[in-house]
Design a protein around this motif. Sequence first.
Motif, PDB file in Angstrom:
ATOM      1  N   VAL A   1      -0.897  -8.898   6.244  1.00 25.10           N
ATOM      2  CA  VAL A   1      -1.843  -8.136   7.055  1.00 25.10           C
ATOM      3  C   VAL A   1      -1.608  -6.673   6.724  1.00 25.10           C
ATOM      4  O   VAL A   1      -0.474  -6.196   6.765  1.00 25.10           O
ATOM      5  N   MET A   2      -2.667  -5.991   6.328  1.00 22.44           N
ATOM      6  CA  MET A   2      -2.576  -4.571   5.984  1.00 22.44           C
ATOM      7  C   MET A   2      -3.282  -3.774   7.088  1.00 22.44           C
ATOM      8  O   MET A   2      -4.104  -4.310   7.812  1.00 22.44           O
ATOM      9  N   SER A   3      -2.978  -2.480   7.161  1.00 17.13           N
ATOM     10  CA  SER A   3      -3.730  -1.627   8.075  1.00 17.13           C
ATOM     11  C   SER A   3      -3.964  -0.273   7.438  1.00 17.13           C
ATOM     12  O   SER A   3      -3.028   0.363   6.960  1.00 17.13           O
ATOM     13  N   SER A   4      -5.224   0.159   7.427  1.00 16.86           N
ATOM     14  CA  SER A   4      -5.546   1.456   6.812  1.00 16.86           C
ATOM     15  C   SER A   4      -4.909   2.595   7.608  1.00 16.86           C
ATOM     16  O   SER A   4      -4.688   3.676   7.080  1.00 16.86           O
ATOM     17  N   ASP A   5      -4.584   2.352   8.875  1.00 16.84           N
ATOM     18  CA  ASP A   5      -3.945   3.393   9.701  1.00 16.84           C
ATOM     19  C   ASP A   5      -2.508   3.679   9.265  1.00 16.84           C
ATOM     20  O   ASP A   5      -1.879   4.583   9.793  1.00 16.84           O
ATOM     21  N   LEU A   6      -1.977   2.890   8.329  1.00 14.40           N
ATOM     22  CA  LEU A   6      -0.587   3.088   7.916  1.00 14.40           C
ATOM     23  C   LEU A   6      -0.446   3.950   6.664  1.00 14.40           C
ATOM     24  O   LEU A   6       0.659   4.182   6.194  1.00 14.40           O
ATOM     25  N   GLY A   7      -1.555   4.433   6.102  1.00 23.42           N
ATOM     26  CA  GLY A   7      -1.487   5.262   4.905  1.00 23.42           C
ATOM     27  C   GLY A   7      -0.991   4.453   3.717  1.00 23.42           C
ATOM     28  O   GLY A   7      -1.342   3.281   3.566  1.00 23.42           O
ATOM     29  N   ALA A   8      -0.136   5.077   2.887  1.00 20.53           N
ATOM     30  CA  ALA A   8       0.290   4.439   1.630  1.00 20.53           C
ATOM     31  C   ALA A   8       1.019   3.122   1.881  1.00 20.53           C
ATOM     32  O   ALA A   8       0.870   2.158   1.136  1.00 20.53           O
ATOM     33  N   GLN A   9       1.824   3.084   2.948  1.00 22.82           N
ATOM     34  CA  GLN A   9       2.591   1.860   3.244  1.00 22.82           C
ATOM     35  C   GLN A   9       1.768   0.949   4.134  1.00 22.82           C
ATOM     36  O   GLN A   9       2.038   0.788   5.311  1.00 22.82           O
ATOM     37  N   SER A  10       0.711   0.367   3.550  1.00 25.74           N
ATOM     38  CA  SER A  10      -0.274  -0.274   4.420  1.00 25.74           C
ATOM     39  C   SER A  10       0.091  -1.694   4.849  1.00 25.74           C
ATOM     40  O   SER A  10      -0.569  -2.257   5.698  1.00 25.74           O
ATOM     41  N   ALA A  11       1.154  -2.279   4.281  1.00 22.65           N
ATOM     42  CA  ALA A  11       1.494  -3.655   4.669  1.00 22.65           C
ATOM     43  C   ALA A  11       2.230  -3.659   6.003  1.00 22.65           C
ATOM     44  O   ALA A  11       3.317  -3.116   6.133  1.00 22.65           O
ATOM     45  N   LEU A  12       1.574  -4.266   6.973  1.00 22.85           N
ATOM     46  CA  LEU A  12       2.196  -4.338   8.300  1.00 22.85           C
ATOM     47  C   LEU A  12       3.100  -5.566   8.395  1.00 22.85           C
ATOM     48  O   LEU A  12       4.146  -5.523   9.038  1.00 22.85           O
ATOM     49  N   LEU A  13       2.692  -6.629   7.757  1.00 25.64           N
ATOM     50  CA  LEU A  13       3.484  -7.860   7.851  1.00 25.64           C
ATOM     51  C   LEU A  13       3.155  -8.779   6.687  1.00 25.64           C
ATOM     52  O   LEU A  13       2.123  -8.626   6.037  1.00 25.64           O
ATOM     53  N   GLY A  14       4.024  -9.726   6.471  1.00 27.96           N
ATOM     54  CA  GLY A  14       3.777 -10.708   5.419  1.00 27.96           C
ATOM     55  C   GLY A  14       4.551 -11.982   5.683  1.00 27.96           C
ATOM     56  O   GLY A  14       5.504 -11.988   6.469  1.00 27.96           O
TER      57      GLY A  14
ATOM     58  N   ILE B   1       4.474   2.954  14.459  1.00 24.68           N
ATOM     59  CA  ILE B   1       3.602   4.040  13.975  1.00 24.68           C
ATOM     60  C   ILE B   1       2.149   3.725  14.343  1.00 24.68           C
ATOM     61  O   ILE B   1       1.406   4.563  14.846  1.00 24.68           O
ATOM     62  N   LEU B   2       1.787   2.470  14.121  1.00 27.17           N
ATOM     63  CA  LEU B   2       0.424   2.020  14.403  1.00 27.17           C
ATOM     64  C   LEU B   2       0.110   2.104  15.893  1.00 27.17           C
ATOM     65  O   LEU B   2      -0.961   2.565  16.294  1.00 27.17           O
ATOM     66  N   MET B   3       1.042   1.671  16.714  1.00 19.08           N
ATOM     67  CA  MET B   3       0.840   1.688  18.158  1.00 19.08           C
ATOM     68  C   MET B   3       0.652   3.127  18.644  1.00 19.08           C
ATOM     69  O   MET B   3      -0.212   3.407  19.471  1.00 19.08           O
ATOM     70  N   GLN B   4       1.472   4.042  18.125  1.00 19.36           N
ATOM     71  CA  GLN B   4       1.367   5.443  18.524  1.00 19.36           C
ATOM     72  C   GLN B   4       0.003   6.002  18.103  1.00 19.36           C
ATOM     73  O   GLN B   4      -0.657   6.686  18.873  1.00 19.36           O
TER      74      GLN B   4
END
Length: 418
Positions: A268-281, A311-314
């Motif tokens: 699962v990726m998230s664009s809100d995370l910038g370069a490190q977009s992988a939230l989980l795997g 970071i995402l939650m904030q």
Amino acid sequence: MAQTVKGTRDIFGPELRWFQWIEEITRQTMARHGYEEIRTPVLEEIEVFKRSVGESSDIVNKEMYDFIDKGGRHVAMRPENTAGVVRAAIQHKFFETNDPKRLYYIGPMFRYERMQTGRYRQFWQIGAEIFGVATPEADAENLTLLFELLQELGLVKLTLSINSVGTPECRPAFYQALRDFFDKSESEFCADCHRRIQENPLRVLDCKIPTCQAALEGHPVITDFLDEVSLKHHARLKEILTALEIPFEDNPRLVRGLDYYTRTAFEVMSSDLGAQSALLGGGRYDGLVKQLGGPEVPGFGWAIGLDRLAILMQAIHGDAPGKKPILLIPVGESAAIKAMILAKEWRWAGLEIQLETRNVPLKKSLQTANRQDFQLAMILGDSEIEQGVITVKDLTQGTQETMKLDSVVSDLRQSAYR
Ligand code: HAM
């Protein structure tokens, strides 16, 4: 002056509050699904990771904190925890019966990576693993847990990317196709990729160097080499996810940086995370228990990066839920003792009270309270004690009211402050 080691950081304040809140929600969600917590050591024998994550993976090859300890043992600080959990499950004979086993963990992992926002050398993961069931229903059930957790955290716009990476049996033909593809433009690949194509061609696909990524345009995909059972497994999983309304995209290019996956792999990726977009795997790893010396037991699981989640939650929700205690300020000597007695009583009744014990003028206490973002201050002077009341000051509104001492706890509970 000593500083934190590069790639590590102190976690406190608003960031820590998100960590705590997420951990609390995680524990509740895991309990609802019958997952038991397991805490394994940070240090494992290096073989645990070499034989699971894979010697040709970047994680083992380049990023592991490993050393010889004082007793001459070659150990590593865990870069991930699926291998450690499997090692523990074998050691403690969790697999003696054929019953399914559901485990989760929350803890720090270590990878010697280049430091960026959301990428650290000590980072935290929340992970969940289910053992003993090889069905696509088990994949879907474990993903349901994941999506319920994400929903509980208020993260509803995330999309799951899934693929099937097949079994070791369907890999040789795929590897040959990758090598043939590589040979056509080998000069465009980096030195590491030249090594990877020999050792483990799959690893070429997750090279992070842009020129290698460009040279990979149009590469063969594993999906074209899958066996019948893997194809059926994948189709069934997609059918269940659709029925469960878990949004997903089928991504035949998705491979993972760890060697143990069989059939389902996902991220699962998230664009809100910038370069490190992988939230989980995560994914399925039906050969791992055997590889680490245990019986033939299938497994499936995932891990979320807790630092990235915070970071995402904030970014999405602002500050973590939670409230400051009430500052109780006594004015005068007899009020100081009375305030201590009341603070004890009120804490037992469930209020969060911080007591002013500095014996400074009221003005100074209130200045501190404002600076430290207290919302409420309660002021107790001799005359208040005599009348059986207390002054409650709302520091954000700049208002105040007098409340009766014997009903202040219930009055506060019913007011807007609770
Ligand atoms: P992974 O994809 O290597 O999988 O890591 C899972 C998550 O950990 C990543 O998506 C990311 O959010 C976080 N993460 C990884 N490296 C860092 C880092 N240097 N700094 C911050 N966060 C990071 C695994 O570790 C597998 N054990 C997952 C799994 C469980 N598969 C089956 N069961």
